[in-house]
Motif scaffolding. Structure first.
Motif: not given
Length: 362
Positions: A142-144, A198-199, A212-213, A243-244
């Motif tokens: 993920g981004p994190d 993203g999240d 899911f988040t 763009d999703g």
């Protein structure tokens, strides 16, 4: 006793055969020393192929056959790969139920996971401890920097820190999820692939996509069994555009489907081919792993065609590259792909290796 019958003195006599064996042993020792010297100059587990050897539009950069150390120095049919921070390489080494991590030069760093069964057959106790895996498939960073692993046979996704420390698992493998899922006994998710955008975390099970988040809270699901335009049959790849738009490799329908942010079908590339063995002009044989490159194009691993297909955001095939083989830059039933800059990371499953390659425009 005559001269002809007298015993000859005992002792060693050098024959031509002895000389040949001695020479062969000496050459074998010299060759072993030479190989050891050459290997010592390469990163652990990494082989540097001849970059000038281009195979069907694929320029080999680096090959990884495994950690090169420990009880299992080699990969066993790796299904998933992902680039991490600073070019780190994460490999879902499926047959060994572990995740192996390398730096951007292919130097082995560490591994985590190990075998554990969270959902045994009735009457058998669970052997799972948090962080253990049972047939890990797709993987994403993920981004994190957190690492998400589709823990297929444990019907869950597991989350780890970048250095392999267990954080959480979701959903609850013993509970039903949303409107229902294909996990064992109808609980959990038989997760085949995972993508973080993203999240949100997108997860394929055998007939749909769950969302899911990043904390593991259920958001929604879309897709269902069937043969309709947006139906799915054993999807094995996910990618999400900026763009999703969600791209899904609908593997057993031999197609890729693009869903917009409202989960409506935007386009479909390919379609069911039936059981015919006749030559086909279908654009895809068996799509599995997906990735979005720096230009927004979709990279599709076509397992049965031993290639990677590049598709425009509008759903048009741009080009195809790769061929079957065991040489550097060739593939044997590849399963996953990731993109970072001009580099592609490919899980070359049946060659028991991972390759870093570039595409060469012809």
């Amino acid at each position: 006793m005559s001269e002809n019958t007298a015993k000859k003195p005992a002792g060693f006599r050098l024959t031509n055969r002895h000389a040949f064996i001695g020479l062969a042993i000496a050459l074998a020792v010299m060759l072993s020393v030479l190989i050891a010297v050459l290997i010592s100059t390469l990163p652990d587990g990494a082989l540097s192929p001849d970059a000038s050897s281009v195979q069907a539009g694929v320029e080999p950069v680096m090959m990884l056959a495994g950690p090169g150390t420990g009880e299992n120095p080699l990969f066993e049919r790796p299904l998933g790969i992902a680039f991490g921070e600073s070019g780190a390489i994460y490999v879902s080494d499926t047959g060994n139920n572990r995740i192996c991590v390398f730096d951007d030069r292919g130097q082995f760093q560490f591994e985590f996971g190990g075998f554990g069964v969270a959902k045994p057959l009735q009457g058998i106790e669970s052997t799972w401890d948090p962080g253990e895996l049972n047939f890990p498939a797709g993987i994403d960073v993920g981004p994190d920097g957190k690492v998400y692993v589709a823990d297929f046979r444990n019907d869950q996704v597991q989350v780890f820190t970048a250095d392999g420390q267990f954080i959480r698992a979701f959903p609850d493998a013993q509970s039903s999820v949303g409107k229902g899922s294909s996990g064992q006994d109808g609980t959990g998710i038989a997760a085949t692939d995972v993508e973080v955008a993203g999240d949100l975390v997108y997860v394929t099970d055998q007939y749909q996509v769950f969302v899911f988040t990043t904390e593991g809270e259920y958001v929604e699901q879309f897709g269902k069994p069937g043969s309709g335009e947006g139906d799915l049959d054993h999807p094995n790849g996910l990618a999400v555009a900026q763009d999703g738009t969600v791209y899904v490799a609908d593997s057993n329908h031999n197609r890729v489907i693009a869903f917009d942010s409202e989960r409506e079908v935007v386009w479909v590339l390919g379609g069911p081919q039936g059981m015919s063995n006749a030559a086909s002009d279908a654009p895809l044989g068996l799509p599995r792993g997906l990735a979005v490159d720096a230009e927004g194009n979709i990279l599709v691993v076509d397992t049965f065609e031993f290639s990677i297909v590049r598709v425009s955001p509008e759903g048009d095939v741009m080009d195809t590259f790769g061929e079957r083989g065991t040489e550097a830059g060739q593939f044997n039933f590849p399963n996953d792909v990731d993109s970072q800059g001009d580099l592609l990371l490919v899980a070359d499953k049946e060659n028991d290796r991972v390759q870093v390659v570039r595409v060469v425009e012809e």
